[in-house]
Design an enzyme around this catalytic site. Structure first.
Site, short mmCIF file in Angstrom:
data_model
loop_
_atom_site.label_atom_id
_atom_site.label_comp_id
_atom_site.label_asym_id
_atom_site.label_seq_id
_atom_site.Cartn_x
_atom_site.Cartn_y
_atom_site.Cartn_z
N SER A 118 41.39 41.95 49.70
CA SER A 118 41.28 41.87 48.53
C SER A 118 41.33 40.68 47.72
O SER A 118 40.56 40.39 46.56
CB SER A 118 42.16 42.92 47.62
N SER B 119 39.35 43.76 45.88
CA SER B 119 39.55 44.29 44.55
C SER B 119 39.85 43.05 43.56
O SER B 119 40.44 43.48 42.54
CB SER B 119 40.68 45.30 44.30
N LYS C 249 45.29 38.85 37.90
CA LYS C 249 44.64 40.22 38.30
C LYS C 249 45.27 41.32 37.48
O LYS C 249 46.64 41.61 37.53
CB LYS C 249 44.71 40.38 39.64
#
Length: 471
Positions: free
Chosen positions: A180, A156, A81
């Protein structure tokens, strides 16, 4: 041959590497080819490190050929990420102002994954600073679930979950402060683990409720990533001591769920849950019972997660929004709204959220775990929804209006984070429209091994993990 490699697990790759039936060069090449085919539809990558990945794959192949003793994840492709610092590789935090930012130090967990021999394919999409519940960014645009790219991947860690579920790499690295990792894993049909607070270190940690963790297609792969990353770090005051637990061994251990007492909560009090999600969750409870568990329905008396989120996260939103305004950056209205709500709170409100309300959340779960080994809920109140931009979610559920669509998506994952508890989202079925639904398995304080073990046993008792999106 490339398509044959797409759905192999990291655990399987390790076995095939060591028996010389497969090479890292083949696997990395297949993963990059898959990325080329699916990324235009899903938008999962910010930066692709193809040349470096191929070089590392060749070195890994040479080491396997030499018969070297190598870690379990050696030669396994991974995505990371774009909130996680990767030294020498662009890390944008999803923000236009950091479009060219290249850190000079690795995040603690990524350093450990590098030492374990994983091969970085690239950095995955995320909203600016992880501040939206969906993966929408002014820098990279919109990320979709591989089951229907016109629908949200969640956030996210949306790019991480979508890339893994789409067959790009068997494992991804994400982060989770209120869902997330678990939310996009649910919307994309992946396995996502939020470890206990402190289980995985974060350098100069200032935020006790946020952790990094794995997103994978199989529970055993998530366990392998945990084995490689857990343990204390001198630069994280919140990091936990090493326990000696072996998560991969727990995931691979034979047996079903016999002997486990599992509490089930269909919605954690606040707000509606989509009818199809309810149907799939009810069927998952029967699967748990069929696997030997005793399942009883209960209701956890947690405080309203939206009220808490404003008081707890709001001051951080105020800081970031102020910085973005100073840099004359375009800011999502949802982030501005959160900052504005927080500005209307008193210091007493904020302090109470960080102390009294967090303790109330923890005690609500502790009351359940006094009688049960684990707790299960749906991971999200609804499945993947058509892209809604900054709104972040559907305006209604079951015909009922939602006051905060952008935050409702994380309603079931927020409170376990603030209790510091380990939790995993594992696929548990599909809606009538073919969208995946996640089962959230929550454990008591520091019971990461028990959560991983239960998730693996549930996974083996069902066949949801065998189903893949047609892209």
């Amino acid at each position: 041959m490339a398509d044959d490699l797409t759905w192999l697990s990291a655990y399987e790759l390790g076995q095939l590497y060591r028996s010389r039936q497969l090479s890292p060069v083949e696997v990395v090449g297949a993963a990059l080819d898959r990325l080329d085919r699916v990324d235009a539809r899903l938008n999962v990558m910010v930066t692709v490190t193809a040349d470096a990945a191929r070089e590392q794959a060749l070195k890994a192949e040479q080491r396997f050929a030499a018969g070297d003793e190598l870690p379990a994840l050696y030669g396994v492709p991974i995505t990371v990420k774009d909130l996680t610092d990767t030294a020498g590789v662009r890390t944008t935090y999803g923000c236009v102002a950091y479009a060219g930012h290249v850190p000079d130090k690795d995040a603690a967990a990524w350093s450990r994954l590098k030492d374990a021999g994983t091969i970085l394919l690239g950095k995955t999409t995320t909203p600016e600073f992880g501040f939206l519940g969906v993966t929408e960014s002014k820098l990279t645009g919109t990320t979709g679930t591989p089951w229907d790219p016109a629908r949200a991947a969640g956030g996210s860690s949306g790019g991480a979950a979508a890339s893994t579920a789409a067959g790009v790499a068997p494992v991804a690295w994400g982060s989770d402060g209120g869902g997330s990792i678990r939310v996009p894993s649910s919307l994309c049909g992946a396995v996502g683990v939020k470890p206990s607070t402190g289980r995985i270190p974060h350098l100069a940690n200032t935020e006790p409720d946020t952790t990094e963790g794995p997103i994978t297609r199989r529970v055993v792969d998530a366990a392998l990533l945990l084995d490689a990353t857990v343990g204390p770090h001198p630069l994280d005051r919140l990091s936990l001591p090493a326990t000696g637990e072996r998560y991969a061994d727990a995931a691979l251990a034979a047996g079903d769920l016999s002997g486990l007492r599992i509490a089930a909560d269909r919605g954690l009090l606040h707000g509606p849950v989509d009818l199809e999600t309810q149907r799939v969750f009810a069927a998952a409870l029967e699967d748990l019972r069929a696997a030997g568990a005793v399942v009883e329905e209960t209701q956890v008396e947690v405080p309203d997660p939206m009220v808490f989120a404003v008081a707890y996260w709001g001051p951080e939103y105020m800081t970031i929004v102020e910085q973005m305004r100073a840099a004359e950056l375009d800011i999502w209205p949802l982030a501005v709204d959160m900052a504005d709500r927080a500005a209307r709170l008193s210091p007493v409100d904020v302090g109470r959220a960080a102390r009294e309300t967090k303790t109330a959340i923890y005690l609500a779960y502790a009351e359940v775990f006094a009688d049960f080994d684990l707790l299960v809920t749906p991971t999200t109140p609804f499945p993947a929804f058509p892209h809604a931009g900054d709104v972040g979610g559907p305006a209604t559920v079951n015909g009922l209006p939602l006051a905060d669509p952008g935050w409702h998506l994380h309603r079931l994952t927020e409170s376990p984070s603030h209790a510091g508890l380990p939790a995993v989202s594992v696929p548990c079925g599909f809606t009538a429209g073919g969208l995946p639904v996640g089962l959230q398995i929550i454990g008591p304080q520091h019971a990461d091994e028990a959560v991983v073990s239960a998730a693996a046993r549930y996974e083996r008792a069902t066949d949801w993990w065998t189903r893949h999106p047609a892209l």
